[in-house]
Design a protein around this motif. Sequence first.
Motif, PDB file in Angstrom:
ATOM      1  N   LEU A 190       0.836  -1.200   0.000  1.00  0.00           N
ATOM      2  CA  LEU A 190       0.000   0.000   0.000  1.00  0.00           C
ATOM      3  C   LEU A 190       0.872   1.251   0.000  1.00  0.00           C
ATOM      4  N   LEU A 191       0.536   2.171  -0.861  1.00  0.00           N
ATOM      5  CA  LEU A 191       1.184   3.490  -0.911  1.00  0.00           C
ATOM      6  C   LEU A 191       0.106   4.542  -0.661  1.00  0.00           C
ATOM      7  N   VAL A 192       0.398   5.486   0.237  1.00  0.00           N
ATOM      8  CA  VAL A 192      -0.597   6.524   0.562  1.00  0.00           C
ATOM      9  C   VAL A 192       0.062   7.905   0.513  1.00  0.00           C
ATOM     10  N   SER A 193      -0.641   8.841  -0.051  1.00  0.00           N
ATOM     11  CA  SER A 193      -0.206  10.232   0.018  1.00  0.00           C
ATOM     12  C   SER A 193      -1.028  10.929   1.108  1.00  0.00           C
ATOM     13  N   ASP A 194      -0.321  11.703   1.972  1.00  0.00           N
ATOM     14  CA  ASP A 194      -1.034  12.400   3.054  1.00  0.00           C
ATOM     15  C   ASP A 194      -2.134  13.304   2.505  1.00  0.00           C
ATOM     16  N   ALA A 249      -4.042   6.965  -3.103  1.00  0.00           N
ATOM     17  CA  ALA A 249      -3.353   5.732  -2.700  1.00  0.00           C
ATOM     18  C   ALA A 249      -3.264   4.730  -3.835  1.00  0.00           C
ATOM     19  N   ALA A 250      -2.350   3.761  -3.658  1.00  0.00           N
ATOM     20  CA  ALA A 250      -2.228   2.633  -4.581  1.00  0.00           C
ATOM     21  C   ALA A 250      -2.139   1.356  -3.765  1.00  0.00           C
ATOM     22  N   VAL A 251      -2.964   0.385  -4.098  1.00  0.00           N
ATOM     23  CA  VAL A 251      -2.941  -0.913  -3.417  1.00  0.00           C
ATOM     24  C   VAL A 251      -2.650  -1.988  -4.463  1.00  0.00           C
ATOM     25  N   LEU A 272     -12.001  -1.334   0.201  1.00  0.00           N
ATOM     26  CA  LEU A 272     -11.377  -1.694   1.485  1.00  0.00           C
ATOM     27  C   LEU A 272     -10.260  -0.714   1.829  1.00  0.00           C
ATOM     28  N   THR A 273      -9.496  -0.342   0.812  1.00  0.00           N
ATOM     29  CA  THR A 273      -8.394   0.595   1.017  1.00  0.00           C
ATOM     30  C   THR A 273      -8.915   1.982   1.377  1.00  0.00           C
TER      31      THR A 273
END
Lengths: 405, 405
Positions: free
Chosen positions: A43-47, A80-82, A106-107
């Motif tokens: 998982l990648l998330v940007s604030d 985000a990227a999952v 879900l993400t």
Amino acid sequence: MTGNHDALGANPDAEGALTRAQGFSACGFTAGIKESGLPDLALLVSDHPATAAAVYTQNQSTAAPVHISKAHTANGSLRAAVVNSGNANCATGEQGLADAREMTQLTASLIGCEAEEVFVNSTGIIGHYLPMDLLRSAIPQLAPASDGGADFARSIMTTDTFQKEAVASFEANGVTYTVGGCAKGAGMIHPDMATMLAFFTTDAPVAAGALESCFRFAMDRSFNMVTVDGDTSTNDSSVILANGAAGGEPLSGASLEAFGSALLDVSTALAKMMARDGEGATKRISITVSGAKSWNDARDVARTIALSPLLKAALSKYDPNWGRILMAAGRAGVPYDLDQVSIWISDLCVFDGTATGVPEAEASQKTQGDEVFLRMDLGQGDAEATAWGCDLTEEYVRFNADYVT
Amino acid sequence: MTGNHDALGANPDAEGALTRAQGFSACGFTAGIKESGLPDLALLVSDHPATAAAVYTQNQSTAAPVHISKAHTANGSLRAAVVNSGNANCATGEQGLADAREMTQLTASLIGCEAEEVFVNSTGIIGHYLPMDLLRSAIPQLAPASDGGADFARSIMTTDTFQKEAVASFEANGVTYTVGGCAKGAGMIHPDMATMLAFFTTDAPVAAGALESCFRFAMDRSFNMVTVDGDTSTNDSSVILANGAAGGEPLSGASLEAFGSALLDVSTALAKMMARDGEGATKRISITVSGAKSWNDARDVARTIALSPLLKAALSKYDPNWGRILMAAGRAGVPYDLDQVSIWISDLCVFDGTATGVPEAEASQKTQGDEVFLRMDLGQGDAEATAWGCDLTEEYVRFNADYVT
């Protein structure tokens, strides 16, 4: 670009590249999709909401998550990227689309955004439904961290022998910006087990339109110049998130060019790692075609040479067989006059309209080592392009023949 | 078509096919070009001027004899074809053109015709001048005979493991006509040592225009549907001579169709022999794409599947990996809807929008034997095409890597 590269082209100094830019967090997780017990969920998330751009496989047998991600990146913004490895969610019909969509939901629930702000992809074998019970349990447990880039990079791997990360920084308007990236893919030689995925982050402020054009340019000159066996995957995707967390005005002019250049550095480094990691490969082959009328012409000839199984087989045993370069170039669909053509193996000119008579042993010497540099000049113009491939060894066939679904 | 085919697809009953039609003679000769001492010079002669048609490699790195033969076949008439193996006369500049021209002059002097009536080709390694001293001595000694077809077929071989001959007859207007052919080429896997050459004869009277269109049709559906590794040669050529020696009026209508059908039978038989003789191959792969909107679409998908190294490697070890068929088809540039697609391995439907659940062991069983039959239906229309390839084994790489120029 920083740091040393080892023989395989990996760059330990780029460890965790994806979360080097400000305002990004990431993680990896073992959801149990892979029988090996290796990490298989990332998982990648940007604030903050980030502008985004993406390119996708042109393969007609498109995997389900690619359909969903195309829709989600259409408006140029992502949070985000999952991604899961071990299963490609391809050739899975309506169920596959529903499963990919549920992964984004879900993400979104986990990080508090809309499902439409989540990029999703999968990589692995074709024709099997995702084990959604595992993913329903795992995704809510994901805990992205500001130093989680390396875990992300490891969790998207399938047959890769090393993780592929690269990072670059540039200054614009007095601010230092970072571009980080990671990719998976042992060339394109395992399309049915996954092939190429790439993820990029930057804390630079880049408007959606500018990001899109910089991104396409970089992809065309890096990943689109790598070939291992010509097979393309059903899941290939590459995406960038630009969250502007480092501050400053949206880039333009020279600042935008500096960003584009840094992005190209990162994507080229990753692309070259893929070529070197080609299954069974013992060396990278770098092919520059110069003297072409246009970049497209140079690209087409360089890529066609890089693809030739006959040339790749010859170079695996140090055979400086420039006849095979001529032969391969000739089917690229680009007209040229053979009398105007020159060919170099490293710094040796072996053909210049006719054979130059360089002793074979001398030319063979230039095909030793971790990388072979070939150049073909078409004698027609000023355009030049470089493609990267790898040699073809018996190990390639053994691996792909012995692997049984 | 007559006779039995052995496991490799050779047809002993077609021995001497090239001189089965009336009014043709041929021979083979050891001129000393090959170090092995095997025959390396071949001559085909028609007693009378024959209408002729030819197709040539599209490779931009065209060999010298191809340039000369293109000029000589431009007026649609030929008396003879002279060919050497062991040296491709390619990348040899002006000297190469002069040498190819001299081969036609020497041949014309021998049989008493114009040099412009002689087709010439060469096959072998690239970048070396022809040993013209040997050819100046050998060509005047050639003695074509009415039973020399098999000698011709053997003398054009390079890495072929068996000679490739085929023959068919048809009746038109109460006359029985014969079409004979021979070819060389272990697929297209040795372009720099020669690859494909094919020669056809018929004693049917066929006008130049009709011959040209029948010939192109047959070539498109036979040799242009065979791939071993996607590499194309600098010397590929295929030519037919129609001398009308069996008598009768020039063919038209149904008679011309009967000729075209016989020619397609012969060229298809030769093409399939090439696929089976692919270096290192253990089996032929036959791929039919049906349900396409056009023959061109079906052809493009079938050929792309036949080329996939991943699929070819899988089939070498009986892995019924239909995901690789989908993956390969998807990059052919032909749009389709994955939900409408079906895939068969022999008579087993393994994919029909989603996986059909056929047990893998059962599907694997269908990949045993000398030939694997694959079919992919696109669900779009009525067009259908078949391509032929072979599996990819470690032996292919070993051979092409260990062969040193």
